[in-house]
Design an enzyme around this catalytic site. Structure first.
Site, PDB file in Angstrom:
ATOM      1  CB  CYS A 228      -2.423  14.553 -23.455  1.00 28.80           C
ATOM      2  SG  CYS A 228      -1.624  15.214 -24.002  1.00 28.80           S
TER       3      CYS A 228
ATOM      4  CD  GLN B 263      -2.122  -1.266   2.585  1.00 26.94           C
ATOM      5  OE1 GLN B 263      -3.523  -0.597   3.054  1.00 26.94           O
ATOM      6  NE2 GLN B 263      -1.622  -1.888   3.317  1.00 26.94           N
TER       7      GLN B 263
ATOM      8  CG  HIS C 269      -3.140   2.362  -1.657  1.00 31.48           C
ATOM      9  ND1 HIS C 269      -2.987   2.465  -0.281  1.00 31.48           N
ATOM     10  CD2 HIS C 269      -3.724   2.325  -2.292  1.00 31.48           C
ATOM     11  CE1 HIS C 269      -4.099   2.446   0.051  1.00 31.48           C
ATOM     12  NE2 HIS C 269      -4.506   1.411  -0.939  1.00 31.48           N
TER      13      HIS C 269
HETATM   14  N1  APR Z   1       6.222  -2.054  11.721  1.00 30.52           N
HETATM   15  C1  APR Z   1       5.527  -2.707  11.338  1.00 30.52           C
HETATM   16  N2  APR Z   1       4.413  -2.409  11.909  1.00 30.52           N
HETATM   17  C2  APR Z   1       4.502  -0.883  12.369  1.00 30.52           C
HETATM   18  C3  APR Z   1       5.882  -0.564  12.653  1.00 30.52           C
HETATM   19  C4  APR Z   1       6.761  -0.659  12.284  1.00 30.52           C
HETATM   20  N3  APR Z   1       7.996  -0.781  12.569  1.00 30.52           N
HETATM   21  N4  APR Z   1       5.666   1.080  12.864  1.00 30.52           N
HETATM   22  C5  APR Z   1       4.173   1.014  13.026  1.00 30.52           C
HETATM   23  N5  APR Z   1       3.800  -0.051  12.715  1.00 30.52           N
HETATM   24  C6  APR Z   1       1.932  -0.495  12.418  1.00 30.52           C
HETATM   25  C7  APR Z   1       0.996   0.919  13.304  1.00 30.52           C
HETATM   26  O1  APR Z   1       0.146   0.181  14.282  1.00 30.52           O
HETATM   27  C8  APR Z   1      -0.011   0.468  12.264  1.00 30.52           C
HETATM   28  O2  APR Z   1      -0.947  -0.582  12.137  1.00 30.52           O
HETATM   29  O3  APR Z   1       2.139   0.132  10.629  1.00 30.52           O
HETATM   30  C9  APR Z   1       0.479   0.481  10.502  1.00 30.52           C
HETATM   31  C10 APR Z   1       0.707   2.089   9.657  1.00 30.52           C
HETATM   32  O4  APR Z   1      -0.738   2.339   9.746  1.00 30.52           O
HETATM   33  P1  APR Z   1      -1.455   2.609   8.596  1.00 30.52           P
HETATM   34  O5  APR Z   1      -0.641   4.516   9.126  1.00 30.52           O
HETATM   35  O6  APR Z   1      -2.813   2.797   8.492  1.00 30.52           O
HETATM   36  O7  APR Z   1      -0.880   2.292   7.591  1.00 30.52           O
HETATM   37  P2  APR Z   1      -1.542   1.588   6.368  1.00 30.52           P
HETATM   38  O8  APR Z   1      -2.079   0.822   7.205  1.00 30.52           O
HETATM   39  O9  APR Z   1      -0.528   1.310   5.007  1.00 30.52           O
HETATM   40  O10 APR Z   1      -2.849   2.576   6.050  1.00 30.52           O
HETATM   41  C11 APR Z   1      -3.551   2.397   4.689  1.00 30.52           C
HETATM   42  O11 APR Z   1      -4.022   4.346   4.787  1.00 30.52           O
HETATM   43  O12 APR Z   1      -2.667   6.740   4.542  1.00 30.52           O
HETATM   44  C12 APR Z   1      -3.214   5.506   3.734  1.00 30.52           C
HETATM   45  O13 APR Z   1      -2.368   5.108   1.329  1.00 30.52           O
HETATM   46  C13 APR Z   1      -2.811   5.485   3.473  1.00 30.52           C
HETATM   47  O14 APR Z   1      -0.982   3.473   2.140  1.00 30.52           O
HETATM   48  C14 APR Z   1      -2.004   4.161   3.278  1.00 30.52           C
HETATM   49  C15 APR Z   1      -3.408   3.226   3.642  1.00 30.52           C
END
Ligand code: APR
Length: 248
Positions: free
Chosen positions: A134, A104, A122
């Site tokens: 275009c 993602q 994404h």
């Molecule tokens: N290692 C693994 N996981 C982690 C770490 C780490 N070092 N640090 C944080 N996390 C976890 C958090 O606990 C959380 O569950 O990563 C997750 C990040 O969550 P989001 O910010 O919601 O990211 P994501 O799930 O990728 O969001 C999906 O939402 O904002 C949009 O397009 C954006 O692709 C993104 C999508």
């Protein structure tokens, strides 16, 4: 769902003929890349996420939204793949044809770690595309745009925008279908660093499990899809992936 030691998950991965890996923002956290929402700080904190990540917001104030993405591009270019990214790259080279990687993330850290064919649900932060179709035939290349904030087509004035998926937009053609096919066809699904809150990506772990796969999650915090997993590893990507994907 149960808490299981990392070695049990590793044994499953060793035995897998087909491994599906889904990554989210947590995958790149240890490379210093802020999540989309966490990056809305400082000068940007007065903006609504929808303003910075929608076609409507871009059309209303193209220069501001362009500047926001320009700043994120600088941060991504300055970041380096972490040990988790590198472990996935090494796994693909060591066991060709086994891994399907679905991300993602809009950064290019999986690509720089050597993974090829990654399904990027994404889009790509570092790539450009036209805002509208275009007007010329054949279409102009975005590289030909007149420099600016944002660059413009010298001919028809079309604007360049980053090739990321904004709110309300479709995912890249075929991406979710390919990801679902891989999820349904794998023996082991590993979900790394995603909150499980954003659909349709959030449904991939359940799709894998329904099709009979062993599902494991790597996340230091609870996620909305923990119940879909056979094993939940409360660890970061850098702590867990080198060990999970290691070859002795
Ligand atoms: N290692 C693994 N996981 C982690 C770490 C780490 N070092 N640090 C944080 N996390 C976890 C958090 O606990 C959380 O569950 O990563 C997750 C990040 O969550 P989001 O910010 O919601 O990211 P994501 O799930 O990728 O969001 C999906 O939402 O904002 C949009 O397009 C954006 O692709 C993104 C999508």
């Amino acid at each position: 769902m149960s808490e299981q030691p990392i070695d049990a998950v590793r044994a499953r991965i060793d035995a897998a003929r087909s491994l599906f890996v889904l990554t989210g923002a947590g995958m790149s956290a240890e490379s210093g890349i802020a999540t989309f929402r966490d990056a809305i700080t400082g000068l940007w904190s007065r903006f609504d996420p929808a303003q910075l990540a929608s076609e409507e917001g871009f059309r209303a104030d193209p220069a501001t939204v362009w500047d926001w993405y320009a700043e994120r591009r600088v941060a991504v270019r300055a970041a380096q793949p972490n040990a988790g990214h590198l472990a996935l790259g090494a796994f693909e080279r060591r066991r060709p044809g086994v891994l399907t990687l679905v991300s993602q993330n809009v950064d290019d850290l999986h690509q720089r770690a050597g993974n090829t064919g990654t399904i990027r649900l994404h889009g790509e932060l570092l790539a450009d595309r036209w805002l509208g179709p275009c007007a010329r035939t054949p279409g102009c290349a975005t590289q030909q745009a007149r420099p600016g904030r944002p660059p413009r087509c010298a001919d028809c004035g079309n604007l360049v925008r980053p090739a990321v998926v904004w709110f309300g937009e479709m995912l890249p053609p075929g991406a979710i279908e390919a990801a679902e096919r891989a999820a349904r066809g794998c023996d082991v699904a590993l979900v790394v660093g995603t909150s499980g809150a954003v659909w349709p990506a959030a449904g991939l772990a359940a799709a894998a499990r329904r099709a009979g796969a062993y599902v494991a999650i790597v996340n230091p915090h609870a996620s909305e899809i923990d119940d879909e997993a056979h094993a939940v590893l409360r660890a970061t990507a850098v702590q867990a992936l080198p060990h999970l994907l290691r070859h002795d």
